[in-house]
Design a protein around this motif. Sequence first.
Motif, short mmCIF file in Angstrom:
data_model
loop_
_atom_site.label_atom_id
_atom_site.label_comp_id
_atom_site.label_asym_id
_atom_site.label_seq_id
_atom_site.Cartn_x
_atom_site.Cartn_y
_atom_site.Cartn_z
N ASN A 74 60.69 32.52 62.06
CA ASN A 74 62.00 32.14 61.74
C ASN A 74 63.09 33.23 62.56
OD1 ASN A 74 60.81 30.50 59.87
ND2 ASN A 74 61.07 32.22 58.30
N ASP A 76 65.79 34.67 61.99
CA ASP A 76 66.70 35.04 61.00
C ASP A 76 66.11 36.31 60.65
OD1 ASP A 76 68.03 35.67 58.63
OD2 ASP A 76 67.84 33.69 57.79
N THR A 79 67.82 39.57 54.61
CA THR A 79 66.69 39.93 53.66
C THR A 79 66.10 38.31 53.03
OG1 THR A 79 68.58 39.99 52.10
CG2 THR A 79 67.97 41.99 53.29
N ALA A 80 64.93 38.85 52.36
CA ALA A 80 64.38 37.57 51.46
C ALA A 80 63.81 38.17 50.44
CB ALA A 80 63.57 36.76 52.38
N LYS A 82 60.66 38.03 47.93
CA LYS A 82 59.39 37.32 47.74
C LYS A 82 58.57 37.98 46.71
CE LYS A 82 55.06 36.57 50.67
NZ LYS A 82 54.34 37.19 51.64
N THR A 86 62.69 42.38 47.04
CA THR A 86 63.54 41.99 48.40
C THR A 86 63.07 42.73 49.39
OG1 THR A 86 65.82 42.33 46.75
CG2 THR A 86 66.03 42.53 49.16
N GLY A 90 62.84 40.21 55.82
CA GLY A 90 62.21 39.08 55.34
C GLY A 90 62.18 37.66 55.62
N ALA A 91 63.51 37.40 56.12
CA ALA A 91 64.02 35.97 56.32
C ALA A 91 63.24 35.55 57.51
CB ALA A 91 65.39 35.68 56.41
N GLY A 93 60.38 35.62 58.31
CA GLY A 93 59.12 35.08 57.85
C GLY A 93 57.77 35.85 58.09
#
Length: 183
Positions: A74, A76, A79-80, A82, A86, A90-91, A93
């Motif tokens: 991705n 991006d 942060t993401a 999962k 946090t 992570g965004a 992917g």
Amino acid sequence: MIRRKFTGLLLCSAFAMSCAHAESSQTKTITLQDLSTEQSVGHVTVSESDHGLVFTPNLSGLTPGIHGFHVHENPDCGTAVKEGETIIGGAAGSHYDPENTNNHGYPWSEDAHLGDLPALYVAQDGTAATPVLAPRLSLDDIDARALIIHAHGDNYSDTPKPLGGGGKRVACGVIDFDKQSHS
């Protein structure tokens, strides 16, 4: 085909600068930032060659040693969350894997993620300038993706740790060729 590309990998590894310059038809630049400070750590120039893509870093402020270096799916660097955790960067992917191999491996392995790159070498002064060759990639493959540097090295396997043991994401750059002029 693998043998030709592997031979090219060895030749370009030994003479990466000449591969990047002599065979390049297009070059693109990706700016990377430290994911904890959001400060620039420099850029990576990506050039097409007869043997795949040559990633030429011009980076500083990194931890010395070998680092996992991958194209992620991705565009991006945010942060993401999962499984309740946090993840900085992570965004971006997972490693880019359009064939759904679900296998981390060598950059020249047909049965591995397409986004698996050779490990990035960072000198004692925190700079990275040694080019790496991705024999299975083209510029079209990496557009609208992210380039990630991981905290630790890469053993090109999912054992004993998943994804080569690279660990957390420390630097990221969004790959967006639409925002760049064609060269």
